[in-house]
Design an enzyme around this catalytic site. Structure first.
Site, mmCIF file in Angstrom:
data_model
loop_
_atom_site.group_PDB
_atom_site.id
_atom_site.type_symbol
_atom_site.label_atom_id
_atom_site.label_comp_id
_atom_site.label_asym_id
_atom_site.label_seq_id
_atom_site.Cartn_x
_atom_site.Cartn_y
_atom_site.Cartn_z
ATOM 1 N N SER A 127 0.829 -1.210 0.000
ATOM 2 C CA SER A 127 0.000 0.000 0.000
ATOM 3 C C SER A 127 0.858 1.252 0.000
ATOM 4 O O SER A 127 1.953 1.277 0.585
ATOM 5 C CB SER A 127 -0.899 0.002 1.245
ATOM 6 N N GLU A 129 0.307 3.596 1.773
ATOM 7 C CA GLU A 129 0.362 4.017 3.170
ATOM 8 C C GLU A 129 1.701 3.679 3.822
ATOM 9 O O GLU A 129 2.023 4.220 4.877
ATOM 10 C CB GLU A 129 -0.781 3.383 3.966
ATOM 11 N N TYR A 151 -2.308 0.853 9.983
ATOM 12 C CA TYR A 151 -2.452 0.153 8.704
ATOM 13 C C TYR A 151 -1.141 0.211 7.925
ATOM 14 O O TYR A 151 -0.626 -0.806 7.438
ATOM 15 C CB TYR A 151 -3.582 0.793 7.901
#
Length: 328
Positions: A127, A129, A151
């Site tokens: 991701s 992120e 996350y």
């Protein structure tokens, strides 16, 4: 007649998992789906009768080992786990167990199969992120990872472990996925929430749309394009990391403006209420990906930002109109 390939897809009931299963079946592969619970398995059986469903949890060490040993997959796509960054703040330990350690359980079981002479190709859904509040814009595969959410931290650990198993000689890749949407997105995600709210307002079913921070920017793509990227990545001669992104930055504000404009509503800001309670504790501000490496193997997005918004809105219009007709 199948291709001789046996694909195991975790998270098969999610947005990406559903599109991936469709693609793999269309290409004639044998597909196995790992589902979190019995209801998920029943849904797979109902929607994709050709798929072999397995009810298994990513936190189950022995269960994962037994599943890989029984299926003997040629390809594994790990798309499982909570995809909501906001929800990871509510359960950081659970997020870590599933998104950080879950992939390691799969990787280790796959490694035992691979090292015994039954090769397997593994794709980890990473991701954007993982980059967090990076100073480098746009981000590449080599950008330092500085996650700022539970996350992102969990995904970063799994990303590192994927590289470790690749160094051991296994064909392991990480698809570093930036925001990607479709009508299959859950209603809790901001893109789907905007599409739903804008359509409901246009149809007179609600008066306002409540959002959090609308000035964060994201690199938004179309989910089927990103599934195509995953398949291309797994098909490469060697494993590696690939940023999957459009390279364009758009704010949540722009997404809302485009959705309302497409519906003929010019004064959209009067219909939107900002609720600070919906702000995340930390939210990366400039996640934009450089997908040059992925484009070098033939991938490119087929849908631009405005078209993506229109796809979301059109789908929601159809859904709400059908629902309205059924209520009458």
């Amino acid at each position: 007649m199948t291709s001789g390939q046996r694909h195991l897809v975790t998270g098969a009931n999610g947005q990406d998992g559903g599109y991936l299963v469709d693609r793999l079946l269309g290409e004639g592969h044998e597909v196995h789906a790992m589902c979190h619970d019995r209801l998920g398995g029943e849904r797979i059986a109902r929607e994709h009768p050709q798929v072999i469903a397995h009810v298994m949890d990513l936190v189950d060490n022995d269960g994962i080992d037994d599943l890989i040993a029984a299926v003997v997959p040629t390809h594994i796509y790990n798309l499982a786990g909570n995809t909501s960054v906001a929800r990871s703040w509510e359960d950081p330990t659970g997020t870590a167990d599933v998104l950080a350690l879950g992939p390691v359980r799969l990787l280790d079981a796959a490694w035992r199969q691979d090292s015994s002479g039954r090769p397997v190709r593994f794709l980890q859904a990473s991701s954007a992120e993982v980059f967090g509040d990076t100073d480098e814009v746009p981000q590449t595969e080599d950008t330092p990872r500085r996650p700022v959410t539970p996350y992102g931290a969990a995904k970063s650990f799994a990303h590192e472990m994927a590289a470790i198993y690749r160094a051991r000689g296994m064909h392991v890749s990480a698809a570093i996925l930036y925001n990607h949407e479709s009508p299959r997105r859950p209603e809790s995600f901001v893109a789907r929430k905007i599409a739903m709210g804008a359509v409901s307002i246009a149809l007179g079913a609600q008066s306002e749309l409540v959002l959090g921070n609308i000035d964060v920017h994201r690199d938004w793509g179309y989910a089927p394009d990103y599934v195509d990227a995953m398949i291309r990545i797994v098909g490469q001669p060697q494993g590696g990391d690939y940023v999957v992104a459009t390279g364009e930055s758009h704010s949540v504000r722009e997404f809302a403006a485009e959705a309302f404009s497409y519906l003929g509503i010019a004064d959209w800001e009067a219909r939107v209420r900002i609720d600070p309670a919906l702000y995340r504790p930390a939210d990366p501000k400039a996640l934009v990906g450089d997908s040059s490496r992925l484009r070098s193997i033939g991938w490119e997005p087929s849908v631009d930002f405005a078209t993506l918004v229109h796809i979301m809105v059109d789908s929601e219009l159809d859904r709400q109109r059908v629902a309205g007709t059924q209520r009458k």
